[in-house]
Design a protein around this motif. Structure first.
Motif, PDB file in Angstrom:
ATOM      1  N   PRO A 152      31.267  38.652  33.039  1.00  0.00           N
ATOM      2  CA  PRO A 152      31.328  38.027  34.570  1.00  0.00           C
ATOM      3  C   PRO A 152      32.379  38.502  35.356  1.00  0.00           C
ATOM      4  O   PRO A 152      33.344  39.092  34.821  1.00  0.00           O
ATOM      5  CB  PRO A 152      31.212  36.673  34.185  1.00  0.00           C
ATOM      6  N   ALA A 153      32.404  38.298  36.694  1.00  0.00           N
ATOM      7  CA  ALA A 153      33.086  39.008  37.667  1.00  0.00           C
ATOM      8  C   ALA A 153      34.762  38.783  37.556  1.00  0.00           C
ATOM      9  O   ALA A 153      35.446  39.455  37.893  1.00  0.00           O
ATOM     10  CB  ALA A 153      32.698  38.631  39.178  1.00  0.00           C
ATOM     11  N   ASP A 154      35.026  37.511  37.129  1.00  0.00           N
ATOM     12  CA  ASP A 154      36.411  37.115  36.756  1.00  0.00           C
ATOM     13  C   ASP A 154      36.757  37.136  35.435  1.00  0.00           C
ATOM     14  O   ASP A 154      37.775  36.688  34.871  1.00  0.00           O
ATOM     15  CB  ASP A 154      36.531  35.607  37.164  1.00  0.00           C
ATOM     16  N   ALA A 155      36.225  38.243  34.389  1.00  0.00           N
ATOM     17  CA  ALA A 155      36.444  38.184  33.052  1.00  0.00           C
ATOM     18  C   ALA A 155      37.561  39.184  32.788  1.00  0.00           C
ATOM     19  O   ALA A 155      37.933  39.824  33.730  1.00  0.00           O
ATOM     20  CB  ALA A 155      35.282  38.994  32.557  1.00  0.00           C
TER      21      ALA A 155
END
Length: 258
Positions: free
Chosen positions: A230-233
């Motif tokens: 995901p984008a904040d991984a």
């Protein structure tokens, strides 16, 4: 042509950029690479084992062929496992870049891509994605390096690399209303999955470690970013430049199918 000690030495020396320039020659190795490139380049010499020549006799008509032993191939090859065939080609003359033609197609630009394997893989990807012109900064790896040629898997026959100062030509294209997309390690840049790109554009890929140079970055008209999932991984610091090129070109091209 007879394979003499002098010929073996000359072919082996083509690993050097200086010798490639001096002789005006480059080498392609392996059945796929040779058969894919043979119709496109002027052949100086084709060296192959007798078994290979017997199998592909119909593909080598009119070519100066030298029958090689395994020992010959080991002495000439740049590969860890010597192939059954190698071709030595004349380096073609450089053609001028046609700005008008570039204005109506998707073009790839490479800013200081230094690894020959990455360059070759990028050319293979470009070939698959219908991109046949690459603009490269002068400090980009040599397209005729044996490692580059091998990594293209024959795509060097269809993809042309032009070495030139990138800022000058990118500014000229931008003045012609051609979008210049630049991939960035910048999460504030436009998410590549959420914008609709034009097909008459330039996609600029940066150096494996440093990204785009400040001079090239200043020419970009749309910064784009390939987000992780995901984008904040928490993930690897970056993608390999050839992998990133594959993703970016696929994302641009997929809009022609929508």
């Amino acid at each position: 042509m007879e394979i003499t000690a002098a010929i073996r030495k000359k072919v082996k020396s083509l690993s050097s950029a200086k010798k490639r320039r001096e002789y005006g020659l480059f080498i392609a190795e392996g059945t796929k690479c040779v058969l894919d490139t043979l119709p496109y380049f002027r052949c100086y010499m084709l060296a192959a084992t007798s078994q290979w020549l017997e199998k592909y006799a119909d593909r080598t008509a009119g070519v100066d062929v030298a029958v090689a032993t395994r020992a010959d191939m080991e002495r000439m090859s740049h590969m860890s496992e010597p192939p059954s065939v190698l071709a030595v080609y004349h380096i073609p003359s450089s053609a001028p870049v046609d700005i008008t033609a570039l204005s109506s197609q998707l073009t790839l630009a490479l800013d200081c891509i230094q690894d020959p394997g990455n360059l070759g893989t990028i050319m293979r990807v470009a070939d698959w994605m219908g991109v046949h012109t690459i603009l490269a900064s002068p400090d980009t790896a040599d397209v005729y390096n044996p490692k580059t040629v091998q990594a293209t898997m024959g795509s060097i026959a269809r993809v042309r690399v032009h070495y030139l100062p990138l800022p000058d030509i990118l500014r000229a294209l931008a003045r012609s209303a051609v979008p210049v997309y630049g991939t960035m390690l910048d999460r504030t840049a436009r998410n590549i999955y959420t914008f609709t790109p034009q097909q008459n554009a330039v996609l600029v890929m940066g150096n494996e470690g440093r990204g785009l140079s400040p001079e090239v970055s200043a020419c970009v008209t749309q910064k784009i970013y390939i987000p992780p999932y995901p984008a904040d991984a928490q993930t690897a610091e970056s993608l390999n430049v050839a992998v990133a090129t594959s993703i970016a070109l696929a994302q641009i091209r997929q809009h022609t199918y929508i």
